[in-house]
Design a protein around this motif. Structure first.
Motif, PDB file in Angstrom:
ATOM      1  N   SER A  40      10.273   4.483   3.430  1.00 41.17           N
ATOM      2  CA  SER A  40       9.692   3.148   3.358  1.00 41.17           C
ATOM      3  C   SER A  40       9.797   2.572   1.941  1.00 41.17           C
ATOM      4  O   SER A  40      10.148   1.403   1.763  1.00 41.17           O
ATOM      5  CB  SER A  40       8.229   3.210   3.798  1.00 41.17           C
ATOM      6  N   SER A  87      -3.488   7.360   2.332  1.00 45.38           N
ATOM      7  CA  SER A  87      -3.414   6.751   3.648  1.00 45.38           C
ATOM      8  C   SER A  87      -2.178   5.862   3.710  1.00 45.38           C
ATOM      9  O   SER A  87      -2.076   4.882   2.968  1.00 45.38           O
ATOM     10  CB  SER A  87      -4.663   5.912   3.926  1.00 45.38           C
ATOM     11  N   THR A  88      -1.251   6.199   4.579  1.00 49.08           N
ATOM     12  CA  THR A  88      -0.061   5.364   4.724  1.00 49.08           C
ATOM     13  C   THR A  88      -0.399   4.062   5.447  1.00 49.08           C
ATOM     14  O   THR A  88       0.299   3.068   5.280  1.00 49.08           O
ATOM     15  CB  THR A  88       1.041   6.102   5.491  1.00 49.08           C
ATOM     16  N   TYR A  89      -1.468   4.043   6.231  1.00 44.42           N
ATOM     17  CA  TYR A  89      -1.874   2.838   6.926  1.00 44.42           C
ATOM     18  C   TYR A  89      -2.451   1.813   5.956  1.00 44.42           C
ATOM     19  O   TYR A  89      -2.071   0.652   5.943  1.00 44.42           O
ATOM     20  CB  TYR A  89      -2.885   3.173   8.020  1.00 44.42           C
ATOM     21  N   TYR A  90      -3.422   2.248   5.131  1.00 42.41           N
ATOM     22  CA  TYR A  90      -4.044   1.348   4.161  1.00 42.41           C
ATOM     23  C   TYR A  90      -3.315   1.315   2.831  1.00 42.41           C
ATOM     24  O   TYR A  90      -3.656   0.534   1.961  1.00 42.41           O
ATOM     25  CB  TYR A  90      -5.498   1.752   3.923  1.00 42.41           C
ATOM     26  N   GLN A  91      -2.367   2.208   2.641  1.00 44.55           N
ATOM     27  CA  GLN A  91      -1.566   2.339   1.426  1.00 44.55           C
ATOM     28  C   GLN A  91      -2.443   2.534   0.187  1.00 44.55           C
ATOM     29  O   GLN A  91      -2.268   1.878  -0.833  1.00 44.55           O
ATOM     30  CB  GLN A  91      -0.611   1.161   1.259  1.00 44.55           C
TER      31      GLN A  91
END
Length: 94
Positions: A40, A87-91
């Motif tokens: 990413s 957290s990859t969701y909240y970065q």
């Protein structure tokens, strides 16, 4: 009261075993847990995957040069303080 205390001790023991098991399973799996984040990063910043992998390791707090036991102790220390990782969701780290 003794029953509640026994259950609390049992809960802490089971939690410790579960956390330890997850840590060692993730670290012994083939591949790199930071690879998905590195892909990413390399796409967003248009950079080489190896450089992006270094950045992903820094973001996730993974030092591949350290022995597994040292990483485990650092992980437990951070877990006790409430930091369970990136957290990859909240970065962000939560």
């Amino acid at each position: 009261m003794k029953f509640i205390l026994n259950r609390l001790i049992y809960l802490l023991f089971v939690l410790f075993i579960a956390i330890s098991g997850i840590f060692f399973l993730i670290n012994k799996m083939p591949g790199d847990p930071a690879y998905g984040l590195a892909v990413s990063i390399s796409q967003q910043r248009n950079m080489d995957i190896n450089k992006a992998l270094e950045i992903a390791h820094q973001m996730m707090g993974i030092d591949t040069g350290e022995p597994l036991f040292i990483r485990y102790v650092k992980f437990l220390n951070q877990f006790i303080r409430g930091n369970i990782g990136y957290s990859t969701y909240y970065q962000t780290t939560r």
